[in-house]
Design an enzyme around this catalytic site. Structure first.
Site: not given
Length: 493
Positions: A340, A343-345, A493
């Site tokens: 997770g 997923w953001h960066g 994102f």
């Protein structure tokens, strides 16, 4: 206020044009909406329109063949065949198509979002081992919204394979994946939530306009006024050079960033949900006062709720969830939160951010299971205990935000070290900054039905009064908002 004004204006132009042109010709609605969404997305870069279109085509084809295999493997279809081998083969084909579709989506996401991170880290590792050679760095510009529409696409084909959603018509699926309000920054809307609304689109003349405009105005105020004010007045300056500020200002800047990112992201979500409502579509809720959470588990039930549910249903549960013992449960929590974060960066800061959440979630679960197993009574009275749990949760979230916001790991450590600064007061902790930061946090504890009461009061006004309220609100937001408001944070994102 240029960028949010463009987005807001583009939203309303599309809503007006689509509703006006398709009222006498309802059959034009989907082609026109698809065209408008593609033009809206292409405003940033037409190169990535082809990536979006490729994602639409790939996932519809995968979904089509997976649905066909599922129909062949159904009990009714199997009964028509003399051999059970046919059903077995169709099951294999269905699983193969789903796996191929997921791999294709992850491949697209990996190339455009993670390849450079992987290439740099592998090259550094090879150099440290004395091995010459480096992986090529592609230096792609990150396509806006790729994480959101890729996750939506994967949820569609996985749910088809599970038999939880029917195959969508090509045009319906194209509209679903490119639908402009949530295309670039969510919320993550699943096909099961969108497909029935596409199949039976309501008359846009009879939509909950009061609720829609209330959400839009609320979102604009949070983004343009609250988020942008805190960013320009304290957050950007302190995170850029924490050593030049006192520990008090550093702590306040961390609190202010917690408010900023919430106001920014939930503000966009409010606008997206409101615009969708004007078109007759209802999106799922994405935020529910997350800073009133009394545990990290509670926080993730309130923050970016569509992503939380996605990670639960398509990652945590398939990994085994909490069904295979405590050790595997803690492992699954860590995997989910690390991914997770990624997923953001594609930096180690986001991995650490996810790791902090994963570790604390595991500790919370361990303590809860220990209390249930031993029957241990709470150490503090209920009211005091809940306050302590809220304080701990909020500060864990804020600690993780330091890594999320900082440009690098060293910058995050410098920010944390600057908390101990007892001098260097730079004057950023003004009374107005303090009031806005803590006022926004206190607002999280407002009664849950306050928005409904405001909405009902607005809806009870005549159309002239409603127009005046909307106009005055827009003027007030424009006046209160600073010049040069930055893009929405989650666009990256």
């Amino acid at each position: 206020m240029l960028f949010p004004t463009f987005v807001f204006g583009a939203f309303f132009v599309i809503v007006f044009v689509v509703n006006w042109l398709t009222r006498p010709h309802p059959a034009l609605w989907k082609p026109l909406m698809l065209t408008a969404s593609i033009v809206f997305y292409g405003w940033w870069s037409w190169r990535f329109v082809f990536l979006l279109l490729a994602t639409i085509v790939i996932n519809w084809v995968v979904g089509h063949f997976a649905a066909a295999a599922l129909r062949e493997s159904s009990p009714a279809a199997a009964a028509l065949r003399a051999s059970e081998q046919g059903a077995t083969n169709s099951d294999h084909r269905r699983r193969w198509w789903i796996r191929a579709g997921v791999a294709a989506n992850l491949g697209i996401l990996g190339v455009f979002k993670y390849w450079d991170f992987f290439a740099v880290e592998m090259s550094n590792l090879l150099d440290s081992l004395g091995i010459s050679g480096a992986l090529p760095v592609l230096e792609y510009t990150l396509p806006v919204g790729i994480s959101f529409y890729t996750f939506q696409a994967m949820s569609y084909i996985i749910d088809i394979g599970r038999g939880r959603v029917r195959e969508m018509a090509p045009l319906d699926f194209a509209v679903y994946l490119s639908f402009f309000p949530q295309l670039v920054a969510g919320p993550i809307v699943r096909a099961a939530e969108m497909a029935p609304q596409l199949a039976a689109r309501p008359d846009p003349r009879y939509v909950p306009a009061a609720e829609a405009f209330g959400l839009i105005l609320n979102g604009l105020f949070k983004k343009v006024v609250i988020s942008s004010f805190l960013a320009s007045e304290i957050v950007d300056g302190v995170f850029a050079d924490p050593s030049a500020h006192s520990g008090l200002e550093v702590v306040l800047a961390v609190y202010a960033y917690a408010v900023q990112i919430y106001a920014d992201f939930s503000g966009y979500t409010d606008i997206a949900i409101g615009v969708a409502l004007l078109l007759g579509f209802r999106f799922p809720q994405n935020f529910d006062n997350p800073y009133r959470a009394v545990s990290l588990q509670d926080f993730w039930r309130r923050w970016h709720m569509t992503l939380s549910r996605w990670l639960r249903d398509y990652l945590y549960v398939p990994l085994g969830g909490n069904r295979r013992g405590r050790a595997n449960t803690y492992r699954n929590l860590m995997i989910v939160m690390l991914l997770g974060g990624l997923w953001h960066g594609s930096t180690w800061n986001f991995v650490i951010w996810g790791g902090i959440h994963g570790v604390v979630l595991a500790v919370e679960r361990l303590l809860r299971e220990h209390r249930e197993r031993t029957g241990m009574s709470p150490l503090l009275p209920s009211g005091i205990g809940e306050t302590v749990r809220w304080l701990v949760t909020f500060h864990v979230v804020c600690l993780a935000w330091v890594f999320f916001r900082s440009e690098s790991l060293s910058a995050a450590m410098e920010m944390l070290g600057a908390v101990a600064n007892f001098g260097n007061y730079a004057g950023t902790a003004t009374p107005l900054v303090i009031a806005v930061t803590f006022g926004a946090l206190a607002f999280q504890f407002m009664p849950s039905d306050w928005f409904e009461q405001l909405r009902d009061g607005f809806a009870s006004l005549g159309w002239v009064s409603q127009g005046a309220v909307v106009g005055l609100s827009l003027v007030a937001i424009d006046v209160l908002g600073p010049t040069g408001v930055a893009p929405f944070i989650y666009f990256q994102f």
